[in-house]
Structure formats: structure tokens, C-alpha cells
Design a protein around this motif. Structure first.
Motif, short mmCIF file in Angstrom:
data_model
loop_
_atom_site.label_atom_id
_atom_site.label_comp_id
_atom_site.label_asym_id
_atom_site.label_seq_id
_atom_site.Cartn_x
_atom_site.Cartn_y
_atom_site.Cartn_z
N VAL A 165 1.08 -1.45 0.60
CA VAL A 165 -0.32 0.05 -0.28
C VAL A 165 0.71 1.35 -0.08
O VAL A 165 1.62 1.67 0.76
CB VAL A 165 -0.55 0.14 0.84
N ASP A 166 0.52 2.25 -0.60
CA ASP A 166 1.56 3.30 -0.98
C ASP A 166 0.65 4.20 -1.71
O ASP A 166 -0.09 3.86 -3.25
CB ASP A 166 2.74 3.34 -1.47
N ASP A 167 0.73 5.65 -1.55
CA ASP A 167 0.36 6.17 -2.50
C ASP A 167 0.68 7.01 -3.65
O ASP A 167 0.32 7.11 -4.52
CB ASP A 167 -0.43 8.09 -1.87
N PHE A 168 1.66 6.04 -3.66
CA PHE A 168 2.68 6.48 -4.50
C PHE A 168 3.16 5.47 -5.67
O PHE A 168 4.51 4.60 -5.00
CB PHE A 168 3.67 7.92 -4.66
N PRO A 169 2.32 4.89 -6.88
CA PRO A 169 2.65 3.47 -6.82
C PRO A 169 3.65 3.75 -7.12
O PRO A 169 4.86 2.28 -7.34
CB PRO A 169 2.06 3.69 -8.33
N TYR A 170 4.70 4.48 -7.76
CA TYR A 170 6.07 3.95 -7.89
C TYR A 170 7.27 3.71 -7.74
O TYR A 170 8.05 3.50 -7.28
CB TYR A 170 6.33 5.57 -9.45
N ARG A 171 7.09 4.69 -6.23
CA ARG A 171 7.66 4.16 -5.09
C ARG A 171 7.50 3.45 -4.51
O ARG A 171 8.59 2.78 -4.37
CB ARG A 171 7.24 5.35 -4.48
N ALA A 172 6.27 2.77 -4.58
CA ALA A 172 6.26 1.50 -3.81
C ALA A 172 7.08 0.46 -4.85
O ALA A 172 7.24 -0.96 -5.00
CB ALA A 172 4.30 0.59 -3.83
N ILE A 173 6.63 0.67 -6.32
CA ILE A 173 7.21 0.33 -7.51
C ILE A 173 8.84 -0.38 -7.48
O ILE A 173 9.97 -1.74 -7.24
CB ILE A 173 6.85 0.39 -8.82
N GLY B 43 -8.21 7.13 -18.38
CA GLY B 43 -9.55 8.51 -18.51
C GLY B 43 -8.78 8.13 -17.38
O GLY B 43 -7.53 9.40 -17.23
N PHE B 44 -10.07 9.06 -16.05
CA PHE B 44 -9.79 10.16 -14.93
C PHE B 44 -8.53 9.92 -14.55
O PHE B 44 -8.20 10.45 -13.79
CB PHE B 44 -10.56 10.79 -14.92
N MET B 45 -8.43 8.18 -13.90
CA MET B 45 -7.56 8.01 -13.53
C MET B 45 -6.01 7.89 -13.58
O MET B 45 -5.08 8.42 -13.09
CB MET B 45 -7.63 6.09 -12.79
N GLY B 46 -6.24 7.92 -14.68
CA GLY B 46 -5.20 7.90 -15.72
C GLY B 46 -3.89 9.50 -15.67
O GLY B 46 -3.49 9.93 -15.38
N LEU B 47 -5.07 10.00 -15.20
CA LEU B 47 -5.25 12.06 -15.64
C LEU B 47 -4.49 12.24 -14.01
O LEU B 47 -3.53 12.97 -13.59
CB LEU B 47 -5.89 12.56 -15.69
N LEU B 48 -4.95 12.02 -12.98
CA LEU B 48 -4.64 12.20 -11.71
C LEU B 48 -3.36 11.04 -11.62
O LEU B 48 -2.85 11.58 -10.94
CB LEU B 48 -5.67 11.20 -10.62
N LEU B 49 -3.09 9.93 -12.07
CA LEU B 49 -1.75 9.59 -11.23
C LEU B 49 -0.89 10.23 -12.28
O LEU B 49 0.44 9.71 -11.56
CB LEU B 49 -1.60 7.78 -11.07
N GLY B 50 -1.20 10.24 -13.58
CA GLY B 50 0.49 11.40 -13.84
C GLY B 50 0.72 9.86 -14.31
O GLY B 50 0.53 8.37 -14.44
N SER B 51 2.14 9.76 -15.38
CA SER B 51 3.03 8.61 -16.11
C SER B 51 4.03 8.10 -14.48
O SER B 51 4.83 8.26 -13.93
CB SER B 51 3.45 8.66 -17.37
N GLU B 52 3.05 6.54 -13.81
CA GLU B 52 3.95 6.46 -13.08
C GLU B 52 5.16 5.18 -13.46
O GLU B 52 5.95 4.99 -13.36
CB GLU B 52 2.51 4.83 -12.61
N THR B 53 5.33 4.87 -15.11
CA THR B 53 6.25 4.02 -15.86
C THR B 53 7.12 4.98 -15.30
O THR B 53 8.52 5.55 -15.62
CB THR B 53 5.60 3.90 -17.24
N GLN B 54 6.96 6.87 -16.35
CA GLN B 54 7.79 7.99 -16.61
C GLN B 54 8.51 7.89 -14.64
O GLN B 54 9.63 8.13 -14.57
CB GLN B 54 7.12 8.88 -16.02
N LYS B 55 7.58 7.84 -14.20
CA LYS B 55 8.59 8.66 -12.73
C LYS B 55 8.64 7.08 -12.22
O LYS B 55 10.15 6.97 -11.26
CB LYS B 55 7.15 8.04 -11.56
N VAL B 56 8.92 5.87 -13.09
CA VAL B 56 9.88 4.76 -12.23
C VAL B 56 11.06 5.08 -12.68
O VAL B 56 12.13 4.93 -12.32
CB VAL B 56 9.27 3.34 -12.47
N LEU B 57 11.00 5.40 -14.10
CA LEU B 57 12.22 5.48 -15.16
C LEU B 57 12.81 6.70 -14.59
O LEU B 57 14.27 6.69 -14.28
CB LEU B 57 11.62 5.58 -16.57
N THR B 58 12.37 7.91 -14.12
CA THR B 58 13.42 8.78 -13.49
C THR B 58 13.98 8.78 -12.13
O THR B 58 15.15 8.91 -12.01
CB THR B 58 12.30 9.55 -13.34
N HIS B 59 13.49 8.23 -11.10
CA HIS B 59 13.65 7.89 -9.60
C HIS B 59 14.87 6.44 -9.66
O HIS B 59 15.25 5.96 -8.48
CB HIS B 59 12.48 8.04 -8.28
#
Length: 146
Positions: A92-100, A121-137
């Protein structure tokens, strides 16, 4: 080459396609897989595609646990069909990229194999790109599958 893959999955169609390709890749290379599902933490208000809902914390937790189990069971089934060694995990984490990224470290994975994007859809817009965040961090190499 790669011995242990972390494969995040959210149950979307693209994610399921990525699971199948990751299993094939693991079979070819003799790698093990850990499938991972990032559960959202309890929000004050949860938005779905068309409505606003406000479940109790217990209802929300049960719902996300059931969804995690469903998605991970699907992924494990794909690996089992091809006799690829796999485990499953969720956190459980508010930030999926961090959990990944944390899961990749916890399981000592040497590659994160993930879809180019997940929810739409709307959830994708709210979350942004988790893949991009994983790539970055991430300090672990990331293979992005489309």
C-alpha cells in the motif's frame, strides 16, 4: 544476464499484455519473476471513471486487497502455464512508482519490466505516468514494453 524481474501490473489490458511478454522473456532467459501490485492508500474521496464514492476505510482496504489478489492471480496463472518461477507481492502506497521501486529493492530484482502506461481515463490523468516516474527515480534498469 537478468536473473530476477519485477513486473508491476494493474490489471489493465496493456498490463496483461506486458505480463505475457515478461513471462516469455523470463522463460527465454531463465529468469524468475515477482509480479507486483501497488495498492492505493485510503483516500478521503475516491474518484472512479464516472462517479465519486466514499467507502469506509475497511471497505476500501478489502476492495483493494481483492483487486490485488485478482490481478496477481491472473499474472501468476500466465507464468504457471509456461512453468516460469514466480512470486507475487503487493504493498500500500499513495505513490505507485515509489512502491514499485521499493519492491524491486526488497526482492533484489535486477530489472523492472513494465508497461508504457496503465490506467486510462480520469484515473490515468490523476496518477500521471507511473512508468515515467519509475524511469526517473529507479536505480534498477527499467524495460518499458508497449
Amino acid at each position: 544476464m537478468f536473473k530476477h524481474l519485477l513486473v508491476p501490473t494493474d490489471g489493465s489490458e496493456l498490463s496483461q499484455s506486458t505480463v505475457r511478454r515478461a513471462v516469455s522473456f523470463a522463460k527465454e532467459t531463465g529468469a524468475k519473476i515477482t509480479f507486483f501490485y501497488a495498492q492505493p492508500d485510503f483516500p478521503m474521496i475516491s474518484y472512479t471513471e464516472a462517479i465519486v464514492v466514499n467507502p469506509t476505510p475497511d471497505e476500501f482496504l478489502l476492495s483493494t486487497q481483492k483487486e490485488a489478489q485478482r490481478v496477481l492471480d491472473l499474472a501468476k496463472g500466465v507464468a504457471d502455464e509456461l512453468h516460469v518461477d514466480c512470486d507475487v507481492d503487493t504493498a500500500v502506497d499513495d505513490f505507485p512508482y515509489r512502491a514499485i521501486i521499493a519492491a524491486a529493492g526488497l526482492h533484489q530484482c535486477d530489472l523492472i519490466f513494465m508497461a508504457s502506461h496503465g490506467r486510462g481515463g480520469f484515473m490515468g490523468l490523476l496518477l500521471g505516468s507511473e512508468t515515467q516516474k519509475v524511469l526517473t527515480h529507479s536505480s534498477v534498469p527499467v524495460l518499458v514494453y508497449r
